[in-house]
Design a protein around this motif. Sequence first.
Motif: not given
Length: 62
Positions: A13-19
């Motif tokens: 989820h954090a990676a999706e938010l960063h993207a």
Amino acid sequence: MHAHAHLALHHVHAAELHADAQKYRLARSARGSRPLRTALGQALIEVGLRLTAPSRPTVALT
């Protein structure tokens, strides 16, 4: 939920938010600044406010 599974989901989820944030930053920088559009918009708003404001009584000079 198992702690490792929860942590893995958090990382995804954090990676999706960063993207998403990176896409937003790129789109915003590609759009550029709009100082002329902003100034024109403010001028039109001021003119509209002056047109809708009640008229002031005029003083007759004799």
